[in-house]
Design a protein around this motif. Structure first.
Motif, PDB file in Angstrom:
ATOM      1  N   SER A  90      77.722  90.743  62.653  1.00  0.00           N
ATOM      2  CA  SER A  90      77.404  91.082  64.041  1.00  0.00           C
ATOM      3  C   SER A  90      76.234  90.233  64.502  1.00  0.00           C
ATOM      4  CB  SER A  90      77.019  92.557  64.159  1.00  0.00           C
ATOM      5  OG  SER A  90      78.127  93.372  63.877  1.00  0.00           O
ATOM      6  N   LEU A  91      76.432  89.559  65.618  1.00  0.00           N
ATOM      7  CA  LEU A  91      75.350  88.776  66.211  1.00  0.00           C
ATOM      8  C   LEU A  91      74.386  89.726  66.909  1.00  0.00           C
ATOM      9  CD1 LEU A  91      77.637  85.953  67.542  1.00  0.00           C
ATOM     10  CD2 LEU A  91      75.827  85.674  65.836  1.00  0.00           C
ATOM     11  N   PRO A  92      73.117  89.348  67.030  1.00  0.00           N
ATOM     12  CA  PRO A  92      72.134  90.234  67.662  1.00  0.00           C
ATOM     13  C   PRO A  92      72.524  90.593  69.105  1.00  0.00           C
ATOM     14  CG  PRO A  92      71.035  88.453  66.507  1.00  0.00           C
ATOM     15  CD  PRO A  92      72.495  88.120  66.514  1.00  0.00           C
ATOM     16  N   ALA A  93      72.332  91.855  69.442  1.00  0.00           N
ATOM     17  CA  ALA A  93      72.700  92.356  70.769  1.00  0.00           C
ATOM     18  C   ALA A  93      71.927  91.643  71.874  1.00  0.00           C
ATOM     19  CB  ALA A  93      72.466  93.859  70.833  1.00  0.00           C
ATOM     20  N   ASP A  94      70.641  91.332  71.643  1.00  0.00           N
ATOM     21  CA  ASP A  94      69.866  90.671  72.698  1.00  0.00           C
ATOM     22  C   ASP A  94      70.402  89.266  72.983  1.00  0.00           C
ATOM     23  OD1 ASP A  94      68.880  89.617  70.240  1.00  0.00           O
ATOM     24  OD2 ASP A  94      66.842  89.425  71.017  1.00  0.00           O
ATOM     25  N   TYR A  95      70.834  88.571  71.945  1.00  0.00           N
ATOM     26  CA  TYR A  95      71.421  87.235  72.102  1.00  0.00           C
ATOM     27  C   TYR A  95      72.717  87.324  72.894  1.00  0.00           C
ATOM     28  CZ  TYR A  95      74.280  83.251  70.549  1.00  0.00           C
ATOM     29  OH  TYR A  95      75.116  82.174  70.482  1.00  0.00           O
ATOM     30  N   LYS A  96      73.599  88.228  72.491  1.00  0.00           N
ATOM     31  CA  LYS A  96      74.884  88.369  73.183  1.00  0.00           C
ATOM     32  C   LYS A  96      74.681  88.770  74.639  1.00  0.00           C
ATOM     33  CE  LYS A  96      76.640  91.187  70.122  1.00  0.00           C
ATOM     34  NZ  LYS A  96      77.566  92.058  69.349  1.00  0.00           N
ATOM     35  N   SER A  97      73.796  89.710  74.894  1.00  0.00           N
ATOM     36  CA  SER A  97      73.540  90.161  76.265  1.00  0.00           C
ATOM     37  C   SER A  97      73.036  89.024  77.140  1.00  0.00           C
ATOM     38  CB  SER A  97      72.514  91.291  76.286  1.00  0.00           C
ATOM     39  OG  SER A  97      73.016  92.419  75.651  1.00  0.00           O
ATOM     40  N   ALA A  98      72.117  88.230  76.614  1.00  0.00           N
ATOM     41  CA  ALA A  98      71.570  87.111  77.382  1.00  0.00           C
ATOM     42  C   ALA A  98      72.656  86.094  77.719  1.00  0.00           C
ATOM     43  CB  ALA A  98      70.439  86.446  76.607  1.00  0.00           C
ATOM     44  N   GLU A 122      73.965  78.116  52.884  1.00  0.00           N
ATOM     45  CA  GLU A 122      75.083  79.026  53.168  1.00  0.00           C
ATOM     46  C   GLU A 122      74.673  80.295  53.907  1.00  0.00           C
ATOM     47  OE1 GLU A 122      78.479  78.732  52.383  1.00  0.00           O
ATOM     48  OE2 GLU A 122      78.098  76.663  51.813  1.00  0.00           O
ATOM     49  N   TYR A 123      73.422  80.699  53.792  1.00  0.00           N
ATOM     50  CA  TYR A 123      72.982  81.942  54.426  1.00  0.00           C
ATOM     51  C   TYR A 123      72.533  81.744  55.880  1.00  0.00           C
ATOM     52  CZ  TYR A 123      68.270  80.271  53.256  1.00  0.00           C
ATOM     53  OH  TYR A 123      67.126  79.523  53.141  1.00  0.00           O
ATOM     54  N   LEU A 124      72.625  80.509  56.394  1.00  0.00           N
ATOM     55  CA  LEU A 124      72.199  80.229  57.761  1.00  0.00           C
ATOM     56  C   LEU A 124      73.402  80.056  58.688  1.00  0.00           C
ATOM     57  CD1 LEU A 124      69.248  77.778  57.066  1.00  0.00           C
ATOM     58  CD2 LEU A 124      69.158  80.246  57.503  1.00  0.00           C
ATOM     59  N   LEU A 125      73.246  80.546  59.914  1.00  0.00           N
ATOM     60  CA  LEU A 125      74.300  80.505  60.929  1.00  0.00           C
ATOM     61  C   LEU A 125      73.799  79.698  62.115  1.00  0.00           C
ATOM     62  CD1 LEU A 125      77.105  81.790  61.779  1.00  0.00           C
ATOM     63  CD2 LEU A 125      75.703  83.430  63.054  1.00  0.00           C
ATOM     64  N   PHE A 159      69.276  75.168  65.171  1.00  0.00           N
ATOM     65  CA  PHE A 159      68.623  76.446  65.402  1.00  0.00           C
ATOM     66  C   PHE A 159      69.583  77.474  64.821  1.00  0.00           C
ATOM     67  CE2 PHE A 159      67.012  73.584  68.592  1.00  0.00           C
ATOM     68  CZ  PHE A 159      65.642  73.814  68.541  1.00  0.00           C
ATOM     69  N   VAL A 160      69.060  78.390  64.039  1.00  0.00           N
ATOM     70  CA  VAL A 160      69.925  79.256  63.237  1.00  0.00           C
ATOM     71  C   VAL A 160      69.423  80.692  63.190  1.00  0.00           C
ATOM     72  CG1 VAL A 160      70.596  77.321  61.722  1.00  0.00           C
ATOM     73  CG2 VAL A 160      68.660  78.778  61.076  1.00  0.00           C
ATOM     74  N   TYR A 161      70.350  81.565  62.823  1.00  0.00           N
ATOM     75  CA  TYR A 161      70.019  82.916  62.384  1.00  0.00           C
ATOM     76  C   TYR A 161      70.204  82.949  60.876  1.00  0.00           C
ATOM     77  CZ  TYR A 161      70.106  85.002  67.080  1.00  0.00           C
ATOM     78  OH  TYR A 161      69.831  85.344  68.380  1.00  0.00           O
ATOM     79  N   ASP A 162      69.416  83.768  60.218  1.00  0.00           N
ATOM     80  CA  ASP A 162      69.595  84.026  58.795  1.00  0.00           C
ATOM     81  C   ASP A 162      70.648  85.137  58.705  1.00  0.00           C
ATOM     82  OD1 ASP A 162      69.381  85.121  56.171  1.00  0.00           O
ATOM     83  OD2 ASP A 162      67.318  84.369  56.017  1.00  0.00           O
ATOM     84  N   MET A 163      71.783  84.853  58.103  1.00  0.00           N
ATOM     85  CA  MET A 163      72.872  85.832  58.045  1.00  0.00           C
ATOM     86  C   MET A 163      72.475  87.085  57.274  1.00  0.00           C
ATOM     87  SD  MET A 163      76.432  83.733  57.939  1.00  0.00           S
ATOM     88  CE  MET A 163      76.072  82.236  57.051  1.00  0.00           C
ATOM     89  N   ARG A 164      71.480  86.986  56.423  1.00  0.00           N
ATOM     90  CA  ARG A 164      71.001  88.180  55.718  1.00  0.00           C
ATOM     91  C   ARG A 164      70.357  89.148  56.710  1.00  0.00           C
ATOM     92  NH1 ARG A 164      67.980  84.565  51.311  1.00  0.00           N
ATOM     93  NH2 ARG A 164      67.242  83.797  53.317  1.00  0.00           N
ATOM     94  N   ASP A 165      69.709  88.629  57.740  1.00  0.00           N
ATOM     95  CA  ASP A 165      69.154  89.479  58.797  1.00  0.00           C
ATOM     96  C   ASP A 165      70.278  90.149  59.585  1.00  0.00           C
ATOM     97  OD1 ASP A 165      66.540  88.677  58.183  1.00  0.00           O
ATOM     98  OD2 ASP A 165      66.519  87.116  59.725  1.00  0.00           O
ATOM     99  N   LEU A 166      71.368  89.415  59.801  1.00  0.00           N
ATOM    100  CA  LEU A 166      72.474  89.928  60.609  1.00  0.00           C
ATOM    101  C   LEU A 166      73.288  90.967  59.854  1.00  0.00           C
ATOM    102  CD1 LEU A 166      73.700  86.599  62.226  1.00  0.00           C
ATOM    103  CD2 LEU A 166      71.944  88.180  63.039  1.00  0.00           C
ATOM    104  N   SER A 167      73.375  90.835  58.556  1.00  0.00           N
ATOM    105  CA  SER A 167      74.180  91.776  57.774  1.00  0.00           C
ATOM    106  C   SER A 167      73.392  93.032  57.388  1.00  0.00           C
ATOM    107  CB  SER A 167      74.732  91.103  56.517  1.00  0.00           C
ATOM    108  OG  SER A 167      73.680  90.696  55.677  1.00  0.00           O
TER     109      SER A 167
END
Length: 162
Positions: A36-44, A94-97, A108-116
């Protein structure tokens, strides 16, 4: 949400408005990526679209010696799905998105461990430097990161100042 609107207004040529993204685009990407991608990112992104900054942003960062990485391209949900395995094959851990890139191919990335972890609302944004193999946090959230491009350092500048 307001930060992405401000970014688009300042750094996007009005004749090339931000690209519309549908909620279903995010749903498809999240199913494909199994996260799941962060809600604030998707909303923006759903509210403002995906802006395409002009070269004026890079020029302003260099000219004003801003402590920022240039932002060249924000990925659409389908590009995130497509670029993730390609980026991993090219050396991105591998853990970066990847969600965006600079003009030299770093991400620019998200750490997938934060997302999971199920936090859901927000997650830090990082910059992966391809050349040096380094990872640095550039924002505590999507809004924190994207707002850094429209802060005091850039007052009086916009998309056509190149």
């Amino acid at each position: 949400m307001d930060a992405l609107f401000a970014f688009a207004l300042q750094w996007t040529n009005p004749s090339h408005p931000p690209e519309h993204v549908a909620a279903s685009d995010f749903q498809i990407a999240e199913m494909s990526l199994q996260l799941s991608l962060p809600a604030d990112y998707k909303s923006a992104v759903l509210a403002a679209g995906l802006p395409h900054p002009t070269l004026a942003l890079l020029d302003a960062i260099v000219e004003r010696e801003a402590d920022l990485h240039d932002l060249n391209h924000l990925y659409s949900p389908s590009e995130i799905v497509d670029y993730t395995p390609l980026s991993h094959a090219a050396g991105l851990p591998e853990y970066l998105l990847p969600i965006a890139s600079d003009s030299l191919g770093s991400s620019f990335v998200y750490d997938m461990r934060d997302l999971s972890s199920g936090q859901g609302n927000t997650a830090p944004v990082y910059f992966w430097d391809n050349d040096f193999g380094t990872l640095d946090q550039v924002g505590t959230s999507f809004e924190d990161w994207i707002s850094s491009y429209s802060e005091d350092w850039s007052k009086g500048l916009n998309y056509d100042d190149f």
